[in-house]
Design a protein around this motif. Structure first.
Motif, PDB file in Angstrom:
ATOM      1  N   GLY A  41       0.806  -1.214   0.000  1.00 55.64           N
ATOM      2  CA  GLY A  41       0.000   0.000   0.000  1.00 55.64           C
ATOM      3  C   GLY A  41       0.837   1.261   0.000  1.00 55.64           C
ATOM      4  O   GLY A  41       0.297   2.366   0.089  1.00 55.64           O
ATOM      5  N   SER A  42       2.153   1.104  -0.140  1.00 55.25           N
ATOM      6  CA  SER A  42       3.003   2.292  -0.110  1.00 55.25           C
ATOM      7  C   SER A  42       2.968   3.051  -1.426  1.00 55.25           C
ATOM      8  O   SER A  42       3.314   4.231  -1.493  1.00 55.25           O
ATOM      9  N   GLY A  43       2.552   2.383  -2.531  1.00 56.59           N
ATOM     10  CA  GLY A  43       2.471   3.076  -3.815  1.00 56.59           C
ATOM     11  C   GLY A  43       3.374   2.477  -4.869  1.00 56.59           C
ATOM     12  O   GLY A  43       3.476   3.014  -5.986  1.00 56.59           O
ATOM     13  N   LYS A  44       4.017   1.334  -4.558  1.00 54.72           N
ATOM     14  CA  LYS A  44       4.955   0.724  -5.522  1.00 54.72           C
ATOM     15  C   LYS A  44       4.223   0.358  -6.820  1.00 54.72           C
ATOM     16  O   LYS A  44       4.660   0.718  -7.918  1.00 54.72           O
ATOM     17  N   THR A  45       3.122  -0.374  -6.677  1.00 54.54           N
ATOM     18  CA  THR A  45       2.410  -0.866  -7.867  1.00 54.54           C
ATOM     19  C   THR A  45       1.861   0.303  -8.679  1.00 54.54           C
ATOM     20  O   THR A  45       1.908   0.300  -9.919  1.00 54.54           O
ATOM     21  N   THR A  46       1.347   1.319  -7.991  1.00 53.30           N
ATOM     22  CA  THR A  46       0.817   2.485  -8.701  1.00 53.30           C
ATOM     23  C   THR A  46       1.913   3.150  -9.526  1.00 53.30           C
ATOM     24  O   THR A  46       1.718   3.537 -10.682  1.00 53.30           O
ATOM     25  N   LEU A  47       3.111   3.255  -8.921  1.00 54.46           N
ATOM     26  CA  LEU A  47       4.219   3.863  -9.643  1.00 54.46           C
ATOM     27  C   LEU A  47       4.577   3.038 -10.876  1.00 54.46           C
ATOM     28  O   LEU A  47       4.784   3.576 -11.973  1.00 54.46           O
ATOM     29  N   LEU A  48       4.596   1.683 -10.718  1.00 53.29           N
ATOM     30  CA  LEU A  48       4.896   0.825 -11.867  1.00 53.29           C
ATOM     31  C   LEU A  48       3.824   0.979 -12.953  1.00 53.29           C
ATOM     32  O   LEU A  48       4.136   1.031 -14.147  1.00 53.29           O
ATOM     33  N   ASN A  49       2.557   1.049 -12.510  1.00 52.19           N
ATOM     34  CA  ASN A  49       1.466   1.203 -13.483  1.00 52.19           C
ATOM     35  C   ASN A  49       1.598   2.504 -14.260  1.00 52.19           C
ATOM     36  O   ASN A  49       1.372   2.549 -15.473  1.00 52.19           O
ATOM     37  N   VAL A  50       1.954   3.569 -13.560  1.00 53.70           N
ATOM     38  CA  VAL A  50       2.090   4.868 -14.218  1.00 53.70           C
ATOM     39  C   VAL A  50       3.257   4.840 -15.201  1.00 53.70           C
ATOM     40  O   VAL A  50       3.158   5.324 -16.337  1.00 53.70           O
ATOM     41  N   VAL A  51       4.371   4.217 -14.778  1.00 49.77           N
ATOM     42  CA  VAL A  51       5.540   4.146 -15.663  1.00 49.77           C
ATOM     43  C   VAL A  51       5.210   3.302 -16.904  1.00 49.77           C
ATOM     44  O   VAL A  51       5.563   3.655 -18.040  1.00 49.77           O
ATOM     45  N   GLY A  52       4.471   2.209 -16.704  1.00 47.32           N
ATOM     46  CA  GLY A  52       4.190   1.306 -17.819  1.00 47.32           C
ATOM     47  C   GLY A  52       3.006   1.731 -18.655  1.00 47.32           C
ATOM     48  O   GLY A  52       2.675   1.074 -19.646  1.00 47.32           O
ATOM     49  N   GLY A  53       2.352   2.830 -18.286  1.00 46.66           N
ATOM     50  CA  GLY A  53       1.213   3.296 -19.078  1.00 46.66           C
ATOM     51  C   GLY A  53      -0.065   2.555 -18.801  1.00 46.66           C
ATOM     52  O   GLY A  53      -1.013   2.661 -19.573  1.00 46.66           O
ATOM     53  N   LEU A  54      -0.096   1.807 -17.703  1.00 47.29           N
ATOM     54  CA  LEU A  54      -1.339   1.119 -17.352  1.00 47.29           C
ATOM     55  C   LEU A  54      -2.269   2.032 -16.569  1.00 47.29           C
ATOM     56  O   LEU A  54      -3.444   1.728 -16.398  1.00 47.29           O
ATOM     57  N   ASP A  55      -1.739   3.109 -16.073  1.00 45.79           N
ATOM     58  CA  ASP A  55      -2.535   4.050 -15.309  1.00 45.79           C
ATOM     59  C   ASP A  55      -2.043   5.453 -15.674  1.00 45.79           C
ATOM     60  O   ASP A  55      -0.886   5.625 -16.079  1.00 45.79           O
ATOM     61  N   ARG A  56      -2.925   6.379 -15.570  1.00 49.47           N
ATOM     62  CA  ARG A  56      -2.549   7.750 -15.907  1.00 49.47           C
ATOM     63  C   ARG A  56      -2.476   8.578 -14.616  1.00 49.47           C
ATOM     64  O   ARG A  56      -3.379   8.501 -13.782  1.00 49.47           O
ATOM     65  N   PRO A  57      -1.403   9.345 -14.448  1.00 52.36           N
ATOM     66  CA  PRO A  57      -1.276  10.173 -13.234  1.00 52.36           C
ATOM     67  C   PRO A  57      -2.232  11.358 -13.301  1.00 52.36           C
ATOM     68  O   PRO A  57      -2.654  11.765 -14.379  1.00 52.36           O
ATOM     69  N   ASP A  58      -2.543  11.888 -12.120  1.00 50.63           N
ATOM     70  CA  ASP A  58      -3.380  13.096 -12.085  1.00 50.63           C
ATOM     71  C   ASP A  58      -2.565  14.319 -12.477  1.00 50.63           C
ATOM     72  O   ASP A  58      -3.097  15.298 -13.020  1.00 50.63           O
ATOM     73  N   ALA A  59      -1.271  14.250 -12.182  1.00 48.70           N
ATOM     74  CA  ALA A  59      -0.390  15.372 -12.528  1.00 48.70           C
ATOM     75  C   ALA A  59       1.014  14.811 -12.700  1.00 48.70           C
ATOM     76  O   ALA A  59       1.340  13.730 -12.218  1.00 48.70           O
ATOM     77  N   GLY A  60       1.857  15.590 -13.376  1.00 51.80           N
ATOM     78  CA  GLY A  60       3.223  15.159 -13.597  1.00 51.80           C
ATOM     79  C   GLY A  60       3.392  14.493 -14.953  1.00 51.80           C
ATOM     80  O   GLY A  60       2.410  14.279 -15.678  1.00 51.80           O
ATOM     81  N   THR A  61       4.626  14.180 -15.293  1.00 46.67           N
ATOM     82  CA  THR A  61       4.909  13.557 -16.586  1.00 46.67           C
ATOM     83  C   THR A  61       5.781  12.332 -16.393  1.00 46.67           C
ATOM     84  O   THR A  61       6.534  12.231 -15.419  1.00 46.67           O
ATOM     85  N   VAL A  62       5.640  11.426 -17.357  1.00 44.41           N
ATOM     86  CA  VAL A  62       6.474  10.224 -17.356  1.00 44.41           C
ATOM     87  C   VAL A  62       7.044  10.074 -18.770  1.00 44.41           C
ATOM     88  O   VAL A  62       6.284  10.108 -19.744  1.00 44.41           O
ATOM     89  N   HIS A  63       8.341   9.940 -18.879  1.00 44.99           N
ATOM     90  CA  HIS A  63       8.980   9.662 -20.158  1.00 44.99           C
ATOM     91  C   HIS A  63       9.627   8.287 -20.090  1.00 44.99           C
ATOM     92  O   HIS A  63      10.287   7.964 -19.101  1.00 44.99           O
ATOM     93  N   VAL A  64       9.429   7.475 -21.103  1.00 44.75           N
ATOM     94  CA  VAL A  64      10.098   6.168 -21.195  1.00 44.75           C
ATOM     95  C   VAL A  64      10.758   6.090 -22.564  1.00 44.75           C
ATOM     96  O   VAL A  64      10.054   6.256 -23.593  1.00 44.75           O
ATOM     97  N   ALA A  65      12.046   5.900 -22.578  1.00 43.57           N
ATOM     98  CA  ALA A  65      12.803   5.812 -23.828  1.00 43.57           C
ATOM     99  C   ALA A  65      12.520   7.010 -24.714  1.00 43.57           C
ATOM    100  O   ALA A  65      12.346   6.883 -25.937  1.00 43.57           O
TER     101      ALA A  65
END
Lengths: 222, 1080
Positions: A41-65
């Motif tokens: 519940g610390s947010g690990k999975t959410t962070l992975l989902n956001v990085v992998g494009g499985l979830d969209r953040p409310d704010a901020g940006t993610v760049h991959v490659a």
């Protein structure tokens, strides 16, 4: 390789709102194996989902490659998952009616690889994970460790540049988990890919290039 | 307990959609069952009532006929009335009597010939006849004359009216004293009333030639009946020929039990009647058309009931299959729950109890819904145009049998849901077939194949239905056959699955491969496929069976009528009746002979059937006239090719002039001692033969005009055009005292017969003169004829030598015809008759027609007799038969009816004929409508519509349940595919392709099973209204347009279910399960 900037993700609203990620920023270099560590519940999975494009953040940006994941539409996300990112699930995520070889071949079929090339690469990957002899077995006929190794082989099949693994040893015994961890470490080095792995496993932590601690949706120093 | 119920309720809420779908399946199955029960109970009652309402009153009567009427006729009538009313039990009845006197002498006519007359007393006289003049006779008990009314025809011929007194003499056949009748009126009988068939003259009022005498060897003119008061006639001391006591029960609101009791009572009356008449010295018999009608009703309701039960069983089998599938899906959905409960110590009994409680709740809910829905559906079905026209529509019906059947069906169906709880807790889905399973399935396959074969053999061995009740074989056969065939057809699936596997392995792409793998390796696909195969098979079978049945009814109607329209000829038929029928109907019209024939075998062997029927029509127009399908599309002209004459007999035209005689006779013979009666055999435009008879005229060298009368004693009017095809000159002695009985020498006779009209249409040389076959030798010799044709007339100059002494014993006949005597009448025998007497083409056979016998020759075999299918019979050409009979001297009319085909608007033909004053016609369309849409028959197509609709509904509901449950269980897998980068539309396409392929194959397999079942079973299940094998034999129908629409509709319906469900679940899987944390 991965650049996360000031990402926020909140589930629900009002008093019941859960702030899964708050102002998270993270950079992962190419070829780096990063271990995300934190309590449930610390947010690990959410962070992975956001990085992998499985979830969209409310704010901020993610760049991959070099691609801004947060700006991609559904088709862009499909391409991202097909060409750049691969996942390894805690519960293996294999298709139960397919054999090990057929599971590994799914990403290759997506790319329309010729049958002979596909079968050759599948065989190589299964041998890479030590399951060359189990190619015809279905998930229900294999152990958990074997299934996770098939999952890793499938993840590698598409030659991704980023491997995201969410507690890949969570359902394995320590010995099998160690073997899986060693395999991930080995393929990261041999394939030159980047990996972000969430884990509670101290062995995995020891094998990582860098360890990132997550607590209450924030990255904290160890 | 309460906690258990709370848990059940919560689980039900959580799985509400799946349970709602299961409930829908249970409701659908029980609604089919409930509707069938209503059709079998309320519908059957309404159908019986409607049928009895439409049945002619004569067929609902019960009658006692008393012959050799005793002196105490009144007492005999009272006894018979008691027997009938007792027999009819609870049915109130109106009893009437019809008493006829013996035929008595009635003076002499204008030509000095003795005449006859008779009396009748009808208790309900005003209902049977119309009073034309005067009044009805009053009751008379005094010594004076009886009051009576005369038939208008008799009054006209006798030249008497109200006020006249007529005396009927006593005589050998009329014991007692003479009876004097005071004529108080004239009447016209209601000839449409079949009661007049009891009358000696059929209501004609007069006949010129009533067979008379102990041996019926002579004929006399006869008049009657003179209708007198019924009670007065019964009170006459003796002189009654027959008394009929007729009971007409009031069947309004009669229950099935009342009718059964009446039928049994009438059966018992056959023994009760002689006991009741003990000591009366009378002969008696009971004729109960009502009992026959009720027996026919029972039989037809049994036949229809079998079909209704078939549908109920197929519907239940379908619903059971759908529920079996649902049960497996529910079990799969609850595997984790069951495993948890088992791990916590729950026993199998507890799990079963929980399942039973849920099933019970579903059963209660389903019953509550299905009862009103069944009533509504029943009302809707019976309100459709065809059932409504049959008169079976009625108010909403909620009955106890309906509630009981629906509740029982719901419990039985929901029990299917409990079955999985009785087994071990299921683990993961088995994905590979074990060798043991394959062996077991092979055994089941063999068993099913055996069942299907047994069903077929039984149906073939026992064609038709049992006569009195629902036939278990007819009921079980289609259900067992369809189930066996559906399960066996599914064995094709593994072959297709193996092919799909091979294809997927070789394929480069993903979508098709994913679909192929899922099809090949998901065991649940088989359950869904079974439902679809069975449903499609049931729907297509029902549609094909309905068409086969309906076509067979049309075919049976065609065979039964023989032509588009048949019109019974009146007896005697007026000369112009054929022309009148042709004018009203148009098309091809033929005279037809339909009467019993006695067969004698000249060369064939075997046993003759007790009754054989003769049908003779104009076979030169067989294809245009005869209707009814011959086997293998054969043509009537080919079948009857050898029966006909080379053409119609060449004839001499006869045109009745406006003034002057149409025919004159001039002749000489024995100085005027001899006389001649000319009888012309004339043919109308339809080829019908009849006779015109002249009075006896002296051969005194003088030219005498001939007054011709037809069989109805009418003279042809001016302008009448006929063709004379034969002449019968009947020579007799005008003064027997002038002849020496010992003289052996013959005297020359010469007769010139001059006919007004144009020249003959054939050559004069073809006319020959000869005595009839079988005439006494030496009576008439050296006969010859010459024809002289003028522009306006034709003269027959006939010569011969006759024996005056011979004429003292019998009259001499000299036949003039334009054709030689046919050596034999070629006939077709019905197949069963030919088999019974072991007759083969070329065999000789004698045909006894009336009092004459003519030689026949077997020309071939007909599968059935037009107009009398199913009866042993003989088919001949009416022209050849007429020639054969004429050459024996039999000139009686052969026309029993008129057959017409190619009639414009045959549906209204009967009405047009009635408007033209012609007797009641039978139309092929009318009989077909009665057979297809009669109250007792229309239930079958209705219930087949129900089966089709139920099968489609259950197939779509089951498919929806299956697809929704399967996709929901695979939502994680679908999400994983998307996580791997498989586009959503590709995942959806794979899912749709998977289900579409299973659905298509299953529907097509079902259509094949339905087609095979329809071809094999439907003809065997199609029975006649009496439960027998239909004639002609039913031919399996496969209505391609309807079946194609049905199959396409099923495919589209399944697609309409699968596509949106798949799309929704794929989208939901993406949003709900794609995140890594939820993927677990």
């Amino acid at each position: 390789m991965v650049d996360v900037r000031d990402v926020h993700r909140t589930y629900g609203s009002g008093p019941a709102a859960v702030h899964a990620l708050s102002a998270v920023s993270l950079t992962v270099a190419p070829g780096e194996l990063v271990a995300l560590v934190g309590r449930s519940g610390s947010g690990k999975t959410t962070l992975l989902n956001v990085v992998g494009g499985l979830d969209r953040p409310d704010a901020g940006t993610v760049h991959v490659a070099g691609t801004e994941v947060t700006a991609l539409d559904d088709d862009g996300l499909v391409r991202l998952r097909r060409d750049v990112v691969a996942y390894v699930f805690q519960t293996f995520g294999l298709i139960p009616v397919l054999s090990a070889a057929e599971n590994v071949g799914v990403p290759l079929r997506l790319r329309g690889l010729p049958v002979a090339d596909r079968e050759h690469r599948v065989q190589l990957l299964l041998e890479l994970v030590g399951l060359g002899a189990q190619a015809a077995q279905r998930p229900g006929e294999m152990s958990g460790g074997q299934q996770q190794r098939v999952a890793i082989a499938r993840a590698l099949a598409g030659s991704p540049r980023l491997l995201i693994a969410d507690e890949p040893t969570g359902q394995l015994d320590s010995e099998t988990g160690l073997a899986v961890m060693a395999l991930i470490r080995a393929v990261v080095e041999s394939e030159g890919m980047t990996a972000i792995v969430s884990t509670h496993d101290p062995v995995m932590v020891a094998l990582a290039d860098r360890v990132v601690h997550v607590a209450d949706g924030r990255l904290v120093d160890a | 307990m309460r906690q258990q119920l709370v848990l059940l309720a919560r689980r039900g809420l959580a799985q509400a959609r799946l349970l709602a779908a299961v409930l829908a399946v249970v409701v659908a199955g029980t609604v089919v069952l409930g509707t069938c029960v209503l059709l079998l109970t309320t519908g059957a009652d309404r159908a019986r009532e409607a049928h009895l309402r439409q049945t002619p009153a004569g067929d609902l009567a019960a009658e006692v006929a008393i012959g050799e009427v005793p002196v105490d006729a009144r007492g005999a009538v009272d006894a018979a009335t008691g027997v009938l009313t007792d027999a009819l039990g609870p049915l109130p009845a109106t009893v009437s009597t019809w008493a006829s006197s013996t035929v008595r002498g009635f003076g002499t006519g204008a030509n000095g010939r003795p005449q006859l007359a008779y009396l009748a007393g009808i208790s309900d006289l005003p209902a049977r006849a119309e009073l034309l003049t005067g009044r009805w006779p009053a009751a008379s008990g005094g010594p004076g004359p009886l009051e009576g009314v005369l038939p208008a025809r008799a009054a006209e011929l006798l030249g008497v009216g109200p006020g006249a007194e007529l005396t009927l003499a006593a005589g050998e056949s009329a014991p007692g004293t003479a009876v004097t009748v005071l004529v108080v009126g004239t009447y016209a009988p209601h000839l449409a009333d079949p009661a007049w068939q009891r009358d000696l003259l059929g209501g004609a009022g007069y006949t010129a030639a009533l067979d008379f005498g102990v041996w019926r060897t002579s004929t006399r003119p006869a008049y009657g009946p003179l209708l007198v008061d019924s009670a007065a006639l019964l009170a006459q001391p003796g002189g009654l020929d027959q008394v009929r006591v007729v009971a007409h029960p009031d069947l309004t609101g009669a229950s099935a039990a009342d009718l059964d009791a009446a039928a049994a009572g009438l059966d018992a009356a056959r023994t009760a009647l002689p006991e009741a008449l003990t000591g009366q010295d009378a002969t008696s018999r009971v004729d109960a058309p009502l009992a026959r009608t009720l027996a026919a009703v029972r039989t037809q309701q049994g036949v229809t009931g079998s079909a209704v039960l078939v549908v109920a069983l197929v519907g239940l089998a379908l619903a059971g299959t759908a529920l079996g599938l649902s049960a497996r899906l529910l079990t799969g959905r609850r595997t984790a729950e069951a495993a948890l409960l088992t791990a916590r110590g729950a026993g199998r009994r507890q799990l079963a109890g929980r399942a039973a409680a849920e099933a019970g709740a579903l059963a209660v809910l389903a019953t509550a819904l299905a009862v009103p829905l069944s009533a509504l559906l029943f009302r809707g079905l019976t309100s459709l145009p065809r059932p409504a026209a049959a008169g079976v529509t009625g108010p909403l019906a909620v009955t106890w049998p309906l509630v009981a059947a629906v509740a029982g069906g719901a419990v039985a169906l929901t029990a299917v849901l409990v079955a999985p709880a009785l087994g071990p807790v299921a683990g993961g889905a088995a994905v590979r077939r074990s060798r043991r399973g394959v062996v077991a399935r092979s055994g089941v396959d063999l068993l099913l194949a055996g069942v299907a074969a047994l069903v077929l053999l039984q149906l073939r061995a026992h064609p038709g239905a049992s006569a009195d009740a629902v036939d278990p074989l007819l009921v079980a056969a289609p259900v067992l056959g369809l189930l066996a065939a559906a399960v066996l057809a599914l064995r094709v699936l593994p072959l297709l699955q193996a092919g799909a596997e091979r294809w997927a392995r070789r394929s480069r792409g993903l979508v098709g491969s994913l679909a192929a793998w899922e099809v090949a390796r998901r065991p649940h696909a088989t359950g869904a496929a079974l439902l679809l195969v069975l449903a499609t098979a049931a729907a297509t079978f029902a549609t094909g069976y309905a068409d086969t049945w309906s076509t067979s009814q049309v075919s049976q109607a065609a065979a039964r009528v023989g032509a588009d329209v048949t019109v019974p000829a009146t007896v005697p038929a007026p000369l112009t009746q054929g022309d009148a029928v042709a004018a009203v109907l148009g098309g091809t019209v033929s005279p037809a002979t339909e009467r019993p024939v006695s067969l004698g075998s000249l060369s064939a062997t075997g046993t003759l059937p007790p009754t054989t029927r003769l049908v003779a029509v104009d076979t030169s127009v067989a294809d245009d006239l005869l209707v009814g399908d011959l086997p293998d599309g054969g043509r009537w002209s080919a079948l009857t090719a050898g029966l006909g004459a080379p053409g119609r007999a060449p004839g001499v035209p006869l045109v009745v002039p406006d003034t002057g005689p149409a025919v004159t006779v001039t002749g000489t013979g024995a100085d005027g001692v001899l006389g001649v009666r000319p009888v012309l055999v004339v043919q109308d435009a339809q080829g019908a033969r009849s006779t015109l008879t002249g009075a006896e005229l002296p051969l005194d060298g003088t030219t005498h005009p001939v007054v011709l009368r037809d069989a109805a004693d009418a003279t042809p009017g001016p302008g009448t055009r006929l063709t004379v095809v034969g002449v019968d000159l009947q020579l007799s002695l005008r003064d027997p005292s002038a002849v020496d009985p010992a003289a052996a020498r013959g005297v020359a006779v010469s007769v010139q017969l001059q006919l007004a009209g144009g020249p003959p249409d054939g050559t004069a040389a073809t006319w020959t003169a000869r005595p009839p076959l079988g005439s006494s030798p030496g009576l008439l010799d050296r006969a010859g004829v010459d024809l002289t044709a003028g522009a306006q007339d034709t003269t027959f100059a006939v010569r011969g030598q006759v024996s005056p002494a011979g004429l003292l014993v019998e009259q001499a006949q000299l036949l003039l015809t334009a054709y030689p005597p046919p050596p034999a009448v070629p006939v077709l025998l019905t197949a069963d008759l030919a088999a019974a007497i072991d007759a083969r083409p070329g065999d000789g056979i004698t045909l006894g027609v009336g009092a004459r016998t003519v030689p026949g020759r077997v020309a071939g075999v007909t599968p059935w007799l037009p107009g009398a299918p199913g009866e042993p019979g003989v088919l001949a050409d009416v022209e050849v038969l007429a020639r054969a009979l004429e050459t024996t001297g039999d000139l009686d009319p052969l026309v029993d009816s008129w057959w017409a085909t190619g009639v414009a608007d045959p549906a209204t033909a009967a009405g047009r004929l009635a408007d033209a004053g012609l007797p009641g016609a039978v139309t092929r369309a009318g009989v077909a409508a009665q057979l297809r849409d009669g109250p007792l028959r229309v239930g079958l197509p209705v219930v087949l519509w129900l089966l089709t609709a139920a099968a489609v509904g259950l197939a779509l509901t089951g498919t929806a349940v299956h697809v929704a449950a399967v996709l929901e269980s695979r939502s994680v897998e679908v999400a994983r595919l998307q996580g791997m980068g498989v586009p959503r539309r590709s995942v959806a396409a794979a899912v749709v392709l998977e289900h579409a392929s299973v659905t298509s194959v299953a529907v097509l397999l079902g259509a094949v099973v339905g087609a095979v079942a329809g071809r094999v079973l439907a003809p065997l299940m199609t029975v006649s209204e009496t439960g027998g094998v239909p004639v002609p034999a039913p031919v399996a129908q496969w209505p391609w347009p309807t079946e194609s629409v049905l199959v396409a509709g099923l495919l589209l319906g399944c697609a309409a279910v699968v596509v949106p469900v798949a799309g929704t679940l794929v989208r939901r899987a993406a949003t709900v399960h794609l995140r890594l944390g939820d993927a677990a």
